[in-house]
Design a protein around this motif. Sequence first.
Motif, mmCIF file in Angstrom:
data_model
loop_
_atom_site.group_PDB
_atom_site.id
_atom_site.type_symbol
_atom_site.label_atom_id
_atom_site.label_comp_id
_atom_site.label_asym_id
_atom_site.label_seq_id
_atom_site.Cartn_x
_atom_site.Cartn_y
_atom_site.Cartn_z
ATOM 1 N N PHE A 9 4.355 -2.231 5.689
ATOM 2 C CA PHE A 9 5.550 -2.311 4.844
ATOM 3 C C PHE A 9 6.785 -2.491 5.702
ATOM 4 C CE2 PHE A 9 9.004 -0.525 2.294
ATOM 5 C CZ PHE A 9 8.816 -1.196 1.104
ATOM 6 N N ASP A 10 7.564 -3.539 5.404
ATOM 7 C CA ASP A 10 8.785 -3.830 6.162
ATOM 8 C C ASP A 10 10.046 -3.741 5.318
ATOM 9 O OD1 ASP A 10 8.539 -6.075 4.586
ATOM 10 O OD2 ASP A 10 8.526 -7.507 6.248
ATOM 11 N N GLY A 11 9.910 -3.334 4.068
ATOM 12 C CA GLY A 11 11.078 -3.211 3.209
ATOM 13 C C GLY A 11 11.414 -4.474 2.437
ATOM 14 N N SER A 12 10.645 -5.522 2.619
ATOM 15 C CA SER A 12 10.914 -6.791 1.939
ATOM 16 C C SER A 12 10.394 -6.768 0.499
ATOM 17 C CB SER A 12 10.243 -7.944 2.697
ATOM 18 O OG SER A 12 8.834 -7.814 2.612
ATOM 19 N N LYS A 13 10.779 -7.766 -0.275
ATOM 20 C CA LYS A 13 10.281 -7.896 -1.650
ATOM 21 C C LYS A 13 8.767 -8.098 -1.643
ATOM 22 C CE LYS A 13 14.135 -7.649 -3.936
ATOM 23 N NZ LYS A 13 14.439 -6.401 -4.620
ATOM 24 N N GLY A 14 8.275 -8.895 -0.693
ATOM 25 C CA GLY A 14 6.832 -9.092 -0.574
ATOM 26 C C GLY A 14 6.120 -7.800 -0.245
ATOM 27 N N GLY A 15 6.725 -6.994 0.596
ATOM 28 C CA GLY A 15 6.166 -5.685 0.936
ATOM 29 C C GLY A 15 6.118 -4.765 -0.270
ATOM 30 N N GLU A 16 7.156 -4.824 -1.091
ATOM 31 C CA GLU A 16 7.186 -3.998 -2.307
ATOM 32 C C GLU A 16 6.090 -4.422 -3.280
ATOM 33 O OE1 GLU A 16 11.075 -3.801 -4.072
ATOM 34 O OE2 GLU A 16 11.997 -3.158 -2.186
ATOM 35 N N LYS A 17 5.877 -5.729 -3.421
ATOM 36 C CA LYS A 17 4.805 -6.213 -4.301
ATOM 37 C C LYS A 17 3.447 -5.746 -3.795
ATOM 38 C CE LYS A 17 7.162 -10.387 -5.864
ATOM 39 N NZ LYS A 17 7.175 -11.861 -5.810
ATOM 40 N N ALA A 18 3.253 -5.827 -2.485
ATOM 41 C CA ALA A 18 1.988 -5.394 -1.891
ATOM 42 C C ALA A 18 1.780 -3.891 -2.100
ATOM 43 C CB ALA A 18 1.958 -5.736 -0.406
ATOM 44 N N LEU A 19 2.839 -3.116 -1.946
ATOM 45 C CA LEU A 19 2.748 -1.666 -2.140
ATOM 46 C C LEU A 19 2.341 -1.336 -3.573
ATOM 47 C CD1 LEU A 19 3.161 1.153 -0.898
ATOM 48 C CD2 LEU A 19 5.539 1.022 -1.682
ATOM 49 N N HIS A 20 2.946 -2.007 -4.542
ATOM 50 C CA HIS A 20 2.604 -1.763 -5.947
ATOM 51 C C HIS A 20 1.144 -2.128 -6.232
ATOM 52 C CE1 HIS A 20 6.578 -0.543 -7.065
ATOM 53 N NE2 HIS A 20 7.107 -1.677 -6.644
ATOM 54 N N LYS A 21 0.687 -3.228 -5.663
ATOM 55 C CA LYS A 21 -0.704 -3.640 -5.865
ATOM 56 C C LYS A 21 -1.648 -2.635 -5.207
ATOM 57 C CE LYS A 21 -1.921 -6.650 -7.782
ATOM 58 N NZ LYS A 21 -2.304 -6.710 -9.212
ATOM 59 N N ALA A 22 -1.294 -2.150 -4.029
ATOM 60 C CA ALA A 22 -2.124 -1.156 -3.338
ATOM 61 C C ALA A 22 -2.210 0.140 -4.146
ATOM 62 C CB ALA A 22 -1.567 -0.882 -1.940
ATOM 63 N N VAL A 23 -1.106 0.532 -4.758
ATOM 64 C CA VAL A 23 -1.103 1.734 -5.598
ATOM 65 C C VAL A 23 -2.066 1.545 -6.775
ATOM 66 C CG1 VAL A 23 0.299 3.131 -7.174
ATOM 67 C CG2 VAL A 23 1.176 2.548 -4.904
ATOM 68 N N GLU A 24 -2.036 0.383 -7.407
ATOM 69 C CA GLU A 24 -2.950 0.096 -8.515
ATOM 70 C C GLU A 24 -4.407 0.194 -8.054
ATOM 71 O OE1 GLU A 24 -2.107 -3.738 -10.170
ATOM 72 O OE2 GLU A 24 -0.050 -3.217 -10.698
ATOM 73 N N LEU A 25 -4.697 -0.418 -6.918
ATOM 74 C CA LEU A 25 -6.060 -0.394 -6.394
ATOM 75 C C LEU A 25 -6.492 1.022 -6.009
ATOM 76 C CD1 LEU A 25 -5.976 -3.612 -4.186
ATOM 77 C CD2 LEU A 25 -7.367 -3.244 -6.240
ATOM 78 N N ALA A 26 -5.582 1.764 -5.411
ATOM 79 C CA ALA A 26 -5.890 3.135 -5.001
ATOM 80 C C ALA A 26 -6.232 3.996 -6.212
ATOM 81 C CB ALA A 26 -4.718 3.734 -4.232
ATOM 82 N N GLU A 27 -5.514 3.793 -7.304
ATOM 83 C CA GLU A 27 -5.791 4.549 -8.526
ATOM 84 C C GLU A 27 -7.167 4.203 -9.086
ATOM 85 O OE1 GLU A 27 -2.542 3.918 -11.233
ATOM 86 O OE2 GLU A 27 -1.174 5.141 -10.050
ATOM 87 N N LEU A 28 -7.541 2.933 -9.017
ATOM 88 C CA LEU A 28 -8.851 2.504 -9.516
ATOM 89 C C LEU A 28 -9.992 3.055 -8.666
ATOM 90 C CD1 LEU A 28 -8.164 -1.259 -10.329
ATOM 91 C CD2 LEU A 28 -8.615 0.577 -11.974
ATOM 92 N N CYS A 29 -9.774 3.134 -7.359
ATOM 93 C CA CYS A 29 -10.842 3.508 -6.427
ATOM 94 C C CYS A 29 -10.777 4.955 -5.967
ATOM 95 C CB CYS A 29 -10.769 2.621 -5.183
ATOM 96 S SG CYS A 29 -10.896 0.875 -5.502
ATOM 97 N N GLY A 30 -9.668 5.634 -6.247
ATOM 98 C CA GLY A 30 -9.488 6.976 -5.708
ATOM 99 C C GLY A 30 -9.247 6.938 -4.205
ATOM 100 N N ALA A 31 -8.604 5.890 -3.744
ATOM 101 C CA ALA A 31 -8.399 5.680 -2.304
ATOM 102 C C ALA A 31 -7.110 6.312 -1.811
ATOM 103 C CB ALA A 31 -8.375 4.179 -1.993
ATOM 104 N N GLU A 32 -7.103 6.585 -0.521
ATOM 105 C CA GLU A 32 -5.906 7.051 0.181
ATOM 106 C C GLU A 32 -5.096 5.826 0.606
ATOM 107 O OE1 GLU A 32 -5.624 8.267 4.745
ATOM 108 O OE2 GLU A 32 -6.483 9.880 3.519
ATOM 109 N N ILE A 33 -3.769 5.958 0.581
ATOM 110 C CA ILE A 33 -2.897 4.878 1.056
ATOM 111 C C ILE A 33 -2.250 5.300 2.363
ATOM 112 C CG2 ILE A 33 -0.760 3.603 0.637
ATOM 113 C CD1 ILE A 33 -1.480 3.413 -2.253
ATOM 114 N N ASN A 34 -2.352 4.416 3.336
ATOM 115 C CA ASN A 34 -1.644 4.575 4.601
ATOM 116 C C ASN A 34 -0.592 3.484 4.674
ATOM 117 O OD1 ASN A 34 -3.141 6.733 5.697
ATOM 118 N ND2 ASN A 34 -4.755 5.333 6.303
#
Length: 145
Positions: A9-34
């Motif tokens: 994550f670098d603070g960019s708009k693309g980084g924010e989109k990636a973070l939101h997608k990772a959160v969605e995936l983490a919720e589906l899988c029960g995964a930890e986010i780093n």
Amino acid sequence: MFKRILVPFDGSKGGEKALHKAVELAELCGAEINVLTVYRHHGMLEASFSMVRASDPGRMDDAMRDHAREVAEFAKEQAKKGGASPVRAFVKSGQPARTIVRFANEHECDLIVLGARGMGSVEGYLLGSVSHKVTGLAPMPVLVV
């Protein structure tokens, strides 16, 4: 499916989109986010190209590291607000793509989710984007958002 997701994550708009997608995936899988924010060492060569030269180049690195910590903590809080848990934030210095892949290997991440476009740099125009390099170097799946 995934246990540990890395989000550079670098603070960019693309980084924010990636973070939101990772959160969605983490919720589906029960995964930890780093969350990982990478900053580049600002050496004398880079200082010589800048318009303002610092009297103490070491302080430039301190300022960059402090800013990177703020960016990583911001992303961590955003991921938590989105419902992700657990979320951990890290800051590393180095060449972004190689540092991201090294971190993913060392922390046994099984997915990297990153933005297609980040903050950008002259290096990006000359050598190719970080996302392109990560997809070529990473042994684990990479989702480019």
